[in-house]
Design an enzyme around this catalytic site. Structure first.
Site, PDB file in Angstrom:
ATOM      1  N   ASP A  99       5.138 -15.031 -11.252  1.00  0.00           N
ATOM      2  CA  ASP A  99       4.446 -15.497 -12.452  1.00  0.00           C
ATOM      3  C   ASP A  99       5.511 -15.943 -13.447  1.00  0.00           C
ATOM      4  O   ASP A  99       6.711 -15.878 -13.178  1.00  0.00           O
ATOM      5  CB  ASP A  99       3.512 -14.419 -12.999  1.00  0.00           C
ATOM      6  CG  ASP A  99       4.244 -13.191 -13.475  1.00  0.00           C
ATOM      7  OD1 ASP A  99       5.496 -13.200 -13.490  1.00  0.00           O
ATOM      8  OD2 ASP A  99       3.592 -12.200 -13.824  1.00  0.00           O
ATOM      9  N   GLY A 101       5.934 -14.953 -16.723  1.00  0.00           N
ATOM     10  CA  GLY A 101       6.275 -14.064 -17.829  1.00  0.00           C
ATOM     11  C   GLY A 101       5.383 -14.285 -19.038  1.00  0.00           C
ATOM     12  O   GLY A 101       5.377 -13.478 -19.968  1.00  0.00           O
ATOM     13  N   GLN A 223      -5.885 -23.041 -19.057  1.00  0.00           N
ATOM     14  CA  GLN A 223      -6.266 -22.055 -20.074  1.00  0.00           C
ATOM     15  C   GLN A 223      -7.512 -22.542 -20.818  1.00  0.00           C
ATOM     16  O   GLN A 223      -8.203 -23.433 -20.336  1.00  0.00           O
ATOM     17  CB  GLN A 223      -5.091 -21.815 -21.039  1.00  0.00           C
ATOM     18  CG  GLN A 223      -3.919 -21.058 -20.408  1.00  0.00           C
ATOM     19  CD  GLN A 223      -4.225 -19.584 -20.139  1.00  0.00           C
ATOM     20  OE1 GLN A 223      -5.268 -19.064 -20.534  1.00  0.00           O
ATOM     21  NE2 GLN A 223      -3.324 -18.923 -19.408  1.00  0.00           N
ATOM     22  N   ASP A 301      -4.570 -11.982  -7.425  1.00  0.00           N
ATOM     23  CA  ASP A 301      -3.579 -10.908  -7.495  1.00  0.00           C
ATOM     24  C   ASP A 301      -4.056  -9.904  -8.533  1.00  0.00           C
ATOM     25  O   ASP A 301      -4.777 -10.269  -9.468  1.00  0.00           O
ATOM     26  CB  ASP A 301      -2.202 -11.423  -7.933  1.00  0.00           C
ATOM     27  CG  ASP A 301      -2.124 -11.601  -9.438  1.00  0.00           C
ATOM     28  OD1 ASP A 301      -2.619 -12.613  -9.945  1.00  0.00           O
ATOM     29  OD2 ASP A 301      -1.601 -10.691 -10.119  1.00  0.00           O
ATOM     30  N   CYS A 339     -12.798   1.396   7.610  1.00  0.00           N
ATOM     31  CA  CYS A 339     -11.522   0.774   7.260  1.00  0.00           C
ATOM     32  C   CYS A 339     -10.548   0.844   8.428  1.00  0.00           C
ATOM     33  O   CYS A 339     -10.538   1.819   9.177  1.00  0.00           O
ATOM     34  CB  CYS A 339     -10.932   1.477   6.037  1.00  0.00           C
ATOM     35  SG  CYS A 339      -9.351   0.800   5.508  1.00  0.00           S
ATOM     36  N   CYS A 341      -7.176   0.571   7.977  1.00  0.00           N
ATOM     37  CA  CYS A 341      -5.819   0.728   7.438  1.00  0.00           C
ATOM     38  C   CYS A 341      -5.107   1.916   8.082  1.00  0.00           C
ATOM     39  O   CYS A 341      -5.718   2.764   8.717  1.00  0.00           O
ATOM     40  CB  CYS A 341      -5.842   0.892   5.912  1.00  0.00           C
ATOM     41  SG  CYS A 341      -6.129   2.570   5.335  1.00  0.00           S
ATOM     42  N   CYS A 344      -6.426   5.406   6.865  1.00  0.00           N
ATOM     43  CA  CYS A 344      -7.706   5.860   7.415  1.00  0.00           C
ATOM     44  C   CYS A 344      -7.612   6.201   8.902  1.00  0.00           C
ATOM     45  O   CYS A 344      -8.395   7.000   9.412  1.00  0.00           O
ATOM     46  CB  CYS A 344      -8.787   4.812   7.154  1.00  0.00           C
ATOM     47  SG  CYS A 344      -9.259   4.774   5.398  1.00  0.00           S
ATOM     48  N   HIS A 370      -4.098   2.131   1.315  1.00  0.00           N
ATOM     49  CA  HIS A 370      -5.506   1.900   1.662  1.00  0.00           C
ATOM     50  C   HIS A 370      -6.120   0.836   0.751  1.00  0.00           C
ATOM     51  O   HIS A 370      -6.779  -0.087   1.229  1.00  0.00           O
ATOM     52  CB  HIS A 370      -6.298   3.202   1.548  1.00  0.00           C
ATOM     53  CG  HIS A 370      -7.778   2.989   1.545  1.00  0.00           C
ATOM     54  ND1 HIS A 370      -8.512   2.805   2.690  1.00  0.00           N
ATOM     55  CD2 HIS A 370      -8.653   2.872   0.506  1.00  0.00           C
ATOM     56  CE1 HIS A 370      -9.781   2.597   2.372  1.00  0.00           C
ATOM     57  NE2 HIS A 370      -9.903   2.632   1.054  1.00  0.00           N
TER      58      HIS A 370
END
Lengths: 408, 408
Positions: A99, A101, A223, A301, A339, A341, A344, A370
């Site tokens: 990104d 900043g 924006q 994100d 799940c 993952c 799990c 997870h």
């Protein structure tokens, strides 16, 4: 539906399927391909909090985000560059996005002064006075060496008035021109070459710094707050300053109600170029992903996955689970039986609760992992649903089940 | 030297090679074999602090230690048993040893009352008053289900007088008889069977608790402080109450000077049965392992690897490195160029330092992992040196290099 599996050039994006506004695509970047929709875990300081890069990769992340503001303050882009760039520094071989900043410095209310040239701010680390400008943001991101750099934007709060939102949006456009100019200079300042790829052993001392050479693209940020007319002007102004290989939507999920965010996304969907990836910044929670994908978003994100994980709050297909609760003391089942993952597959709720009660670090790690996988998988499942033309039904059913909320 | 590779029955120990007092051996346990000398990482609460069981296994650990005192308080042995025993609870498939809780309760100065029946103490967690007796320690360890349970002993400080050390040693012997009696009852109370082995997925709720069935052995602990005559009496008294499948030496590394510890080990070496493994409790640092192996010790445990790791202190073949120091800011080399751990293969000192400065959890993890692997590897290298008849030369050279101390 036949998919074209042919190779893409860097920064190319191909839409492979769509249903309503929802799209499934492939984005080619210097460090690899990203299948969209996709969730990008946030590696604030060059590490997704608590997780090893192998775990992030194992969770299916095809791209990670780094924070320019944080990495500029610690360890500083010069250190990252001396150690071979952010990929090598953090031992992450897949694509990276940084990104600008902007979001962070505009969040430092009372600690920053906004001028046309840029933002002067007081470091939250050591109180030193720093400046971030469109140009310096480009230079920092160039030194970090991400595949995608973000434009330095002026972010206003979710409840900002039309006047404030307009001023921020116009400044974002003026800054975009400066970002583009400086980024172009940087790209042209070094010969085109290859980024380091493959395994990333530590860099022996004295090795010349790894320099990104042309293999970085710049994405602008739309924006305009919660005001559809400003968003429209921002989009048009942004496109007029293009072309771009992708576009981001910023300034959402910053305090405004969710239906308002959804309306902004809906108002933008038709104006955004169909053949470019769209990144909704700082979003979100699992249901935000499904709602965003339905409105044409390709990339997301958010730090919520790891932040919630550190507090023992886990997402499951039936809502949120607070693993600290006594109800889980002798529970032998995993966080989410549906799940796939690594947490799990191996650990019971009872063990995870114990780790949190005993303040054992492994607990934060396992629940964070997870949650990261959970978000990535929501995006993967949405992608599959879009490709088979079943997204509308799938998303309604997913949201309904999730809203059932076990809430333990 | 020909080695006998034939299978061993559970709890058998075979010395495969020796040089002076140093021995290389194989110890068979219900959950697998341990090649000695070996370092056992400490999983206080059923997790080696900060590490995933896969990382501990990947570091070469063939056996892990669990703390009875800590697991009794949190989550309680009933919870562990309800979730299938400590192996399944912690998703650890290899051998486990649990200590007796003796060392911890005797360390609670001012918070415990010692009686002949046992020790009454105040929980450091919630202030509740608890009792630990030879019998209850056996019952807790049985419920946890370790391969090796340790006798409940009376530990005195390293500087304890002859009189205090004698009293503690004699009480340890009296308690040993009670431990043996209760352990025998527990072993006979359930039919001989197989422990759970293989992958350890979470236990579905309602599954009958996993019960260890006969597959646990009890090891006694030789006490006597720093007084060779008391140590000798303790050893004789212990052997008279045998037979045992292994013996531990307790009450060392508790404040006495290192040469004193070495003398105690030397005084015991000849009296300890040559065909039984010897475990030096709570030791140690890398050089302590080399010195202990030279004096006939087969097994070690210590929290220093992870405790130091959490503070950024890393062991290397040239001494200790403080990774927080500014000197490492742009250092591209790994912690130890001679190390084969997962941290050294991937991450530079500069990145590790950054993680510590930014207080990013991954740093603690990576240095802890390095330290655990470092200790395990010292034991592995010693073993190889013993088997090729080169231990004397190897250990001198190793200690010399380590004492060179980079000390950064």
């Amino acid at each position: 539906m036949t998919r074209d599996e042919s190779a893409l050039a860097s920064f190319d994006f191909r839409v492979e399927g769509s249903e309503g506004e929802a799209r499934a695509g492939r984005l080619a970047l210097p460090h690899g391909e990203v299948h969209t929709p996709a969730f990008m875990p946030v590696g604030t300081y060059g590490a997704v909090r608590g997780l090893h890069p192998d775990e992030v990769e194992g969770a299916g992340a095809e791209i990670m985000l780094g924070n320019t503001y944080h990495l500029h303050l610690r360890p500083g882009e010069d250190t990252v560059r001396a150690l071979g760039g952010l990929h090598r520094f953090a031992s992450w071989t897949r694509p990276l996005l940084t990104d600008s900043g902007g979001f962070q410095v505009f969040s430092l209310a009372g600690l920053r002064t906004i001028e046309e040239t840029g933002v002067e701010f007081t470091s939250h680390i050591d109180g030193s006075v720093r400046r971030l400008t469109p140009e310096s943001s480009m230079e920092i991101q160039w030194a970090l060496g991400a595949d995608i750099a973000m434009a330095f934007d002026h972010v206003v709060p979710g409840q900002a008035s039309w006047e404030l939102a307009e001023a921020g949006m116009e400044q974002t456009l003026r800054w975009l021109e400066r970002c583009k100019g400086r980024h172009q200079e940087l790209v042209e300042s070094e010969p085109v070459g290859q980024w380091a790829s493959g395994p990333v052993p530590p860099v022996p001392t004295g090795t010349p710094a790894h320099r990104p050479t042309g293999a970085q693209t710049l994405w602008p940020i739309v924006q305009g707050g919660v005001h559809p007319d400003l968003r429209q002007r921002s989009l048009e102004g942004t496109l007029a300053r293009g072309p771009w290989t992708g576009l981001a939507i910023g300034g959402l999920s910053v305090g405004e109600p969710k239906p308002v965010m959804h309306r902004v996304l809906e108002s933008l969907a038709h104006g955004l170029p169909a053949d470019r990836p769209r990144y909704l910044m700082g979003v979100g929670f699992p249901d935000d992903l499904v709602e965003g994908i339905a409105r044409g978003v390709d990339l997301f994100d958010c730090v919520a996955a790891t932040r919630n994980g550190r507090h023992g709050s886990a997402w499951t297909s039936r809502g949120r689970v607070n693993i600290r609760k006594a109800a889980h003391r002798t529970a032998g089942e995993p966080l989410d039986a549906d799940c796939d993952c690594a947490t799990c597959a191996r650990f019971s709720r009872g063990y995870l609760r114990h780790l949190f009660v005993a303040e054992e670090m492994l607990g934060l790690r396992l629940v964070s992992l997870h949650n990261v996988r959970f978000l990535i998988r929501v995006a993967e499942q949405a992608r599959q649903a879009i490709l088979r033309g079943d997204f509308h039904r799938w998303s309604r059913s997913w949201l309904e089940r999730y809203a059932g909320r076990e809430d333990q």
